[in-house]
Enzyme design. Structure first.
Site, PDB file in Angstrom:
ATOM      1  CD1 TRP A  91       0.185  -0.886   3.370  1.00 33.28           C
ATOM      2  CD2 TRP A  91      -0.292   1.424   3.276  1.00 33.28           C
ATOM      3  NE1 TRP A  91       0.529  -0.222   4.526  1.00 33.28           N
ATOM      4  CE2 TRP A  91       0.297   1.199   4.508  1.00 33.28           C
ATOM      5  CE3 TRP A  91      -0.760   2.670   2.819  1.00 33.28           C
ATOM      6  CZ2 TRP A  91       0.674   2.149   5.414  1.00 33.28           C
ATOM      7  CZ3 TRP A  91      -0.216   3.809   4.053  1.00 33.28           C
ATOM      8  CH2 TRP A  91       0.572   3.312   4.875  1.00 33.28           C
TER       9      TRP A  91
ATOM     10  CD  GLU B 227      -4.926   5.597   0.277  1.00 33.00           C
ATOM     11  OE1 GLU B 227      -4.927   6.806   0.874  1.00 33.00           O
ATOM     12  OE2 GLU B 227      -4.201   4.364   0.546  1.00 33.00           O
TER      13      GLU B 227
ATOM     14  CE  LYS C 153      -5.368   5.226  13.099  1.00 34.38           C
ATOM     15  NZ  LYS C 153      -4.478   4.590  12.544  1.00 34.38           N
TER      16      LYS C 153
ATOM     17  CE1 TYR D 238      11.363   1.272  17.125  1.00 36.93           C
ATOM     18  CE2 TYR D 238      11.217   0.643  19.158  1.00 36.93           C
ATOM     19  CZ  TYR D 238      11.829   0.468  18.120  1.00 36.93           C
ATOM     20  OH  TYR D 238      12.655  -0.458  17.784  1.00 36.93           O
TER      21      TYR D 238
ATOM     22  CG  LEU E 166      10.504   7.643   8.817  1.00 37.92           C
ATOM     23  CD1 LEU E 166      10.350   7.263  10.393  1.00 37.92           C
ATOM     24  CD2 LEU E 166      11.531   8.793   8.649  1.00 37.92           C
ATOM     25  CG  HIS E 167       4.470   5.980   8.559  1.00 38.10           C
ATOM     26  ND1 HIS E 167       5.361   4.634   8.564  1.00 38.10           N
ATOM     27  CD2 HIS E 167       3.615   5.840   9.612  1.00 38.10           C
ATOM     28  CE1 HIS E 167       4.683   3.951   9.388  1.00 38.10           C
ATOM     29  NE2 HIS E 167       3.601   4.578  10.257  1.00 38.10           N
ATOM     30  CB  VAL E 168       5.858  11.945  10.165  1.00 34.20           C
ATOM     31  CG1 VAL E 168       5.584  12.901  11.331  1.00 34.20           C
ATOM     32  CG2 VAL E 168       7.212  11.766   9.828  1.00 34.20           C
TER      33      VAL E 168
HETATM   34  O1  G7M Z   1       1.398   2.440  13.563  1.00 39.51           O
HETATM   35  P1  G7M Z   1       1.926   3.009  12.357  1.00 39.51           P
HETATM   36  O2  G7M Z   1       2.904   4.336  12.749  1.00 39.51           O
HETATM   37  O3  G7M Z   1       2.709   2.006  11.456  1.00 39.51           O
HETATM   38  O4  G7M Z   1       0.899   3.606  11.574  1.00 39.51           O
HETATM   39  C1  G7M Z   1       0.540   3.423  10.136  1.00 39.51           C
HETATM   40  C2  G7M Z   1      -0.736   4.239   9.498  1.00 39.51           C
HETATM   41  O5  G7M Z   1      -0.807   4.062   8.275  1.00 39.51           O
HETATM   42  C3  G7M Z   1      -1.899   3.902  10.331  1.00 39.51           C
HETATM   43  O6  G7M Z   1      -2.441   5.394  11.158  1.00 39.51           O
HETATM   44  C4  G7M Z   1      -2.900   3.428   9.472  1.00 39.51           C
HETATM   45  O7  G7M Z   1      -4.147   3.810   9.557  1.00 39.51           O
HETATM   46  C5  G7M Z   1      -2.383   4.130   8.143  1.00 39.51           C
HETATM   47  N1  G7M Z   1      -2.575   3.568   7.042  1.00 39.51           N
HETATM   48  C6  G7M Z   1      -2.502   2.186   7.038  1.00 39.51           C
HETATM   49  N2  G7M Z   1      -2.661   1.400   5.701  1.00 39.51           N
HETATM   50  C7  G7M Z   1      -3.014   0.121   5.128  1.00 39.51           C
HETATM   51  C8  G7M Z   1      -2.941   2.696   4.677  1.00 39.51           C
HETATM   52  C9  G7M Z   1      -3.491   2.768   3.353  1.00 39.51           C
HETATM   53  O8  G7M Z   1      -3.780   1.891   2.783  1.00 39.51           O
HETATM   54  N3  G7M Z   1      -3.859   4.184   3.143  1.00 39.51           N
HETATM   55  C10 G7M Z   1      -3.676   5.077   4.225  1.00 39.51           C
HETATM   56  N4  G7M Z   1      -3.825   6.451   3.732  1.00 39.51           N
HETATM   57  N5  G7M Z   1      -3.228   5.199   5.475  1.00 39.51           N
HETATM   58  C11 G7M Z   1      -2.826   3.830   5.792  1.00 39.51           C
END
Ligand code: G7M
Length: 330
Positions: free
Chosen positions: A165, A175, A197, A259, A266-268
């Protein structure tokens, strides 16, 4: 995966419907989301979790004629001014339950347009997805650099969620119409878009994620002084883009890194400060400004620090730590 034509669903005979569903499967392979129009083919198996506080419920089940498990996550949406403007009028049903003196108790049914439920469908769902959404006991692990190297890292290399994704977003395959901002630089660039979300409608539960273009940064643990330009760029340009599009000043944003994350690219996270988004607590979120500051003070801070994280009892990572006697169940 091949693109599929949308299929219009009107009232169908059960036999016709079965044939159509099979044809859709044949035509579209595994991609349920190109044909899903209602839940008539969904068979509920069990409730994985249910929160009256968050107004969410998570259901495990399967779709007729499709192999494997599916997860359906339902969440009631917060109110916003637009909904109020369009519901507190004669296009609704107000049923009186009882009244006493100046107090009246009613059940209120807004029109269909304004009573939508935010719905996430995961198909096919892996056992790891199921464990993630299942309510269960949790534990806090204090991960030293040695524990990271000897337990967490080998575990991550062995088992992790697919990053498909993320790749789809970075390669503009999914998206694309939701992207709020993109800096295309391969070193310091990122894509900012609404988190899964958030439906992108009301700022009361604003939730965006910035996904970095640079590959190979798994998590907070990997960050060092080389990444400062990237982190500062995300902070500066992310704030600017959100202020321009949604009118929210940076003083009302919570900007942080999880964490352990669920996805090791990496994502914020950017959320509205007044919104108690899932995963904002001290045991999981690291405020981006503090991350930048810590690295500014000590370039290898995140390779030297003990980082706490929360893990569910049924997760394999918990089992790895349990096997080494570092945590134990009651
Ligand atoms: O916990 P973590 O830092 O890994 O958070 C990953 C974030 O990615 C979560 O807040 C998920 O709701 C979001 N997320 C997960 N998926 C599968 C997707 C997606 O397909 N699209 C988007 N826009 N956000 C996602």
């Amino acid at each position: 995966m091949a693109d599929c034509e949308e299929v219009q669903v009107e009232v169908e005979e059960p036999a016709t419907k079965k044939a159509r569903v099979q044809a859709d499967i044949k035509e579209c392979g595994e991609n349920l989301h190109t044909v899903l129009k209602d839940f008539s083919e969904f068979q509920q198996t069990r409730i994985l979790s249910d929160s009256s506080q968050r107004k969410t419920i998570c259901i495990e089940g399967s779709f007729n004629n499709r192999e494997g498990k599916a997860i359906v996550l339902l969440e009631k949406k917060p109110f916003n001014e637009e909904i109020l403007k369009n519901t507190l009028n004669s296009n609704c049903v107000l049923q009186k339950e009882f009244s006493n003196d100046i107090y009246g108790f009613y059940e209120f049914f807004p029109s269909v347009k304004y009573s939508g439920i935010k719905t996430t469908v995961i198909y096919p769902a892996t056992e790891k997805h199921i464990r993630k959404y299942q309510s269960q006991d949790i534990h806090l692990i204090e991960e030293t650099p040695e524990l990271y190297e000897s337990v967490t890292l080998p575990h991550l290399q062995k088992e992790k969620f697919s990053l498909q994704w993320v790749t789809n977003i970075l390669e503009h395959k999914s998206e694309t119409d939701r992207v709020v901002f993109e800096d295309p630089s391969p070193e310091i660039g990122f894509i900012l878009l609404p988190d899964l979300k958030w439906d992108g409608k009301q700022i009361e539960d604003l939730y965006l994620v910035a996904i970095v273009h640079q590959r190979g940064i798994k998590s907070l643990r990997d960050l060092n002084s080389c990444h400062l330009p990237l982190l500062k760029n995300i902070k500066g340009k992310g704030i600017k883009a959100i202020e321009e599009k949604y009118g929210i000043p940076c003083s009302q944003l919570r900007i942080y890194i999880h964490y352990q994350p669920s996805f090791y690219h990496l994502h914020v996270h950017f959320t509205y400060l007044k919104y108690d988004a899932p995963g904002i607590h001290a045991e999981k979120s690291h405020i981006l400004s503090s991350v930048i500051d810590n690295i500014d003070l000590m370039p290898d801070y995140y390779q030297k620090a003990t980082l706490p994280f929360v893990v569910k009892e049924t997760e394999n990572l918990f089992l790895e730590y349990e096997r080494r006697g570092i945590v134990r169940k009651l």
